[in-house]
Write an enzyme that holds these catalytic residues in place. Structure first.
Site, PDB file in Angstrom:
ATOM      1  N   ASP A   8     -67.837 -27.447 -39.252  1.00 18.76           N
ATOM      2  CA  ASP A   8     -67.811 -28.525 -38.201  1.00 18.76           C
ATOM      3  C   ASP A   8     -69.121 -28.555 -37.879  1.00 18.76           C
ATOM      4  OD1 ASP A   8     -67.541 -29.528 -35.641  1.00 18.76           O
ATOM      5  OD2 ASP A   8     -66.471 -27.696 -34.867  1.00 18.76           O
ATOM      6  N   LYS A  70     -76.725 -35.479 -34.231  1.00 20.46           N
ATOM      7  CA  LYS A  70     -75.639 -36.248 -34.719  1.00 20.46           C
ATOM      8  C   LYS A  70     -75.506 -37.552 -34.003  1.00 20.46           C
ATOM      9  CE  LYS A  70     -70.734 -34.841 -34.952  1.00 20.46           C
ATOM     10  NZ  LYS A  70     -69.617 -33.697 -34.721  1.00 20.46           N
ATOM     11  N   GLU A 147     -62.557 -34.424 -36.864  1.00 18.85           N
ATOM     12  CA  GLU A 147     -62.295 -33.181 -36.107  1.00 18.85           C
ATOM     13  C   GLU A 147     -61.224 -32.902 -35.525  1.00 18.85           C
ATOM     14  OE1 GLU A 147     -65.820 -33.565 -33.528  1.00 18.85           O
ATOM     15  OE2 GLU A 147     -67.162 -33.639 -35.274  1.00 18.85           O
ATOM     16  N   ASP A 169     -60.885 -33.422 -26.937  1.00 20.45           N
ATOM     17  CA  ASP A 169     -62.038 -32.705 -27.505  1.00 20.45           C
ATOM     18  C   ASP A 169     -63.314 -33.184 -26.826  1.00 20.45           C
ATOM     19  OD1 ASP A 169     -64.218 -31.792 -29.057  1.00 20.45           O
ATOM     20  OD2 ASP A 169     -63.587 -32.493 -31.109  1.00 20.45           O
TER      21      ASP A 169
END
Ligand code: AMP
Length: 602
Positions: A8, A70, A147, A169
């Site tokens: 992850d 990211k 994810e 999330d």
């Protein structure tokens, strides 16, 4: 095939897991932590730090510390360090390299295969950039999965009843929402949505703003002008935020945060959970709309949901559960560890790809027969007459998928067409993102019978798009695999892979030098202690020999930057160490023999 790890790769933190004895387990990093901050820093000596060591430098070495990379995946963003421009792929690869090496140390074997997760909202170039980062880090990226899908996979292990699940999330830098149907071991993503610019960092920032304002009022000093102070504030703000998830108030205490003519200034400000929730209410409210859109896309109402799963460290904030209840009218489940379940789901997927990874328990059966279905996050179209974006693959279509449609030319006698591949939800081509263009020439354009051109979109399991156009009359065909303008060329990836491998070799060399240095220091210390302790009982001549070897070893030990010693210095040090080991062992043997004889005589 060796073990396949699940990674992850998060905006703020990353987590690695693997299937061991049929169960997904989190792999702790070299520092013993279960998650690793996705932070990279370069020390003044050019040494590379990743994880907590790098995060600690955020305050003092702000300019040479890179976090939340990211957010920039798939863009042209560059960071300049020591005269070298680093792109997001290379920076991410340095972080992934540490994760790989720590996993290797834990598993005691080399690791090459991995499944990496990305936010469901990532577009094609962001996925490709992630894949490239993995390759540069020496990983064979078997699959890129979303994810929330990974979280649902982890969840599905324990829950096999048919159900529709919403995954909410909220991580450090992104918010993702997905609606997933789980039935007979099949996970189908019905819809995805989110906000790529919303996460825990924004909540930290609100606390920072508050502290800056309060300090300005009380001490008349603007901390924003001091990068080092801002670094400390940021760190403290995150800590306070986390504390407020468990406590109803917290104290932010920063001694010597500023100095002026009057002397040092200290910060001591209290913050209650109620205040924090008030100053961040609008951020949480921003999650409502993507949730509503996802429900509409999935064609369901909240009452049709069986469960809401919370994923991402930020969902530990109590206000999140309340907000979810307010939006959906149901209490979210807390069964999954929000920081780890995504990596665990990726590991399960990795275990299945590896083949041998049998999963345990009654639910294991479902997992073994698991078919993972994902969807395209955005609509894919081509540009047609009048600059219109004509969709071929609708948003939230399941992948892998293939769609063809026949088009014709706009004008009579036209001998070539340009295919402009678009991604996005807008009606006009100019408002969407162009993924790539290519030309199909040699058309036999007539006045009446216009050429028939078959355009085919092919999306593989990783969401990578291939588009082809075929002239039906001649069979002539052109195709492209979409590599956005921000993606690295194969040559770039190869170069970066070579750099990363060189760094790894350099790192191993450094480690070898440090180990030798430490052993030499320890030996010299132990011998010195031994000589002092047994001074009277030892043979003088032998002691002098050992002393000479000891001082020779000391001369060979480099005080400054031992990890930088040359090959010759290393050889000398190793030889001096062996000499001392031998003479000290000889002395020790004499001493022991002496003791035995005197013991026997008594
Ligand atoms: P993730 O990317 O899932 O690791 O989430 C990281 C984010 O979760 C960061 O912004 C953290 O500050 C935040 N976070 C972690 N633990 C907590 C907590 N106990 N309360 C609030 N936020 C947290």
């Amino acid at each position: 095939m060796g073990k396949v790890i699940g990674i992850d790769f998060g905006t703020t933190n990353s987590c690695v897991a693997v299937v061991e004895a049929g169960k997904p387990v989190v792999i702790p990093n070299a520092e013993g932590e279960r998650t690793t901050p996705s932070v990279l820093a370069f020390t003044k000596d050019g040494e590379r730090l990743v994880g907590s060591a790098a995060k600690r430098q955020l305050a003092t070495n702000t300019a040479r510390t890179i976090s939340s990379i990211k957010r920039h995946m798939g863009t042209n963003y560059q960071v300049r360090v020591d005269g070298k421009d680093l792109n997001p792929q290379t920076i991410s690869a340095m972080i992934l390299q540490k994760l790989r090496k720590d996993a290797e140390a834990y598993l005691g074997e080399s690791v090459t295969d991995a499944v990496i997760t990305v936010p469901a909202y990532f577009d094609d170039s962001q996925r490709k950039a992630t894949q490239d980062a993995g390759r540069i880090a020496g990983l064979n990226v078997l699959r890129i999965i979303n994810e929330p899908t990974a979280a649902a996979v982890a969840y599905g292990l324990e829950n096999e009843a048919a159900q529709k699940v919403l995954v909410y999330d909220l991580g450090g830098g992104t918010f993702d929402v997905s609606i997933i149907e789980i039935e007979d071991g099949t996970f189908t993503v019905l819809a995805t949505g989110g906000d790529t610019q919303l996460g825990g960092d924004d909540f930290d920032e609100r606390i920072v703003d508050y502290l800056v304002q309060e300090f300005l009022k009380s001490d008349r000093i603007d901390l924003r002008k001091d990068p080092a102070a801002m670094g400390r504030l940021k760190e403290e703000a995150e800590k306070a935020k986390k504390e407020l998830s468990a406590a109803i108030s917290t104290q932010i205490n920063l001694p010597f945060i500023a100095v002026d003519r009057e002397g040092p200034h200290h910060m001591d400000i209290s913050l209650t959970r109620a205040q924090f929730e008030m100053m961040t209410g609008d951020l949480l409210e921003r999650t409502s709309q993507p949730v509503q859109v996802a429900l509409t896309d999935a064609g369901i109402s909240p009452s049709q949901l069986n469960r809401v799963l919370l994923v991402g460290g930020s969902t530990r904030m109590p206000a999140v559960s309340r907000k979810v209840k307010e939006i959906l009218g149901m209490e979210p489940s807390h069964g999954l560890n929000p920081d780890e379940c995504v990596a665990m789901g990726a590991a399960i997927q990795g275990g299945l790809l590896q083949g041998g990874g049998k999963l345990e328990g009654a639910t294991g059966q479902a997992a073994q027969g698991l078919v993972l279905m994902d969807v395209t996050p955005l609509t894919l179209s081509i540009e047609t007459l009048g600059g219109v974006a004509t969709p071929l693959i609708q948003r939230n279509s399941m992948i892998p998928t293939r769609k063809s449609q026949i088009f014709t030319t706009a004008r009579a006698l036209q001998t070539s067409v340009e295919i402009n591949v678009l991604q996005g939800e807008r009606h006009f081509a100019r408002d969407n993102k162009s993924l790539g263009k290519f030309k199909l020439g040699g058309l036999r354009g007539g006045f009446v019978d216009k050429p028939q051109i078959e355009v085919t979109f092919d999306i593989d399991v990783n969401g990578v798009v291939k588009v082809s156009a075929k002239d039906m009359a001649t069979g002539r065909q052109q195709e492209i695999t979409i590599t956005g303008s921000t993606n690295l060329s194969e040559a770039d990836v190869q170069r970066a892979m070579a750099d990363a491998a060189a760094y790894e070799a350099e790192d191993a060399q450094r480690k070898q030098r440090m180990e030798l240095h430490n052993q030499a220091e320890m030996l010299s210390y132990a011998v010195e202690q031994g000589l002092t302790k047994h001074k009277k009982e030892l043979d003088k001549e032998e002691v002098n020999r050992v002393k000479a070897d000891l001082s020779n070893l000391r001369r060979c030990i480099r005080k400054d930057k031992p990890d930088r010693m040359s090959e010759a210095e290393m050889q000398n040090l190793a030889a001096a160490k062996t000499a001392l080991e031998q003479s000290a062992a000889h002395l020790m043997n004499l001493y022991m023999a002496d003791k035995q004889t005197s013991g026997a005589e008594q």
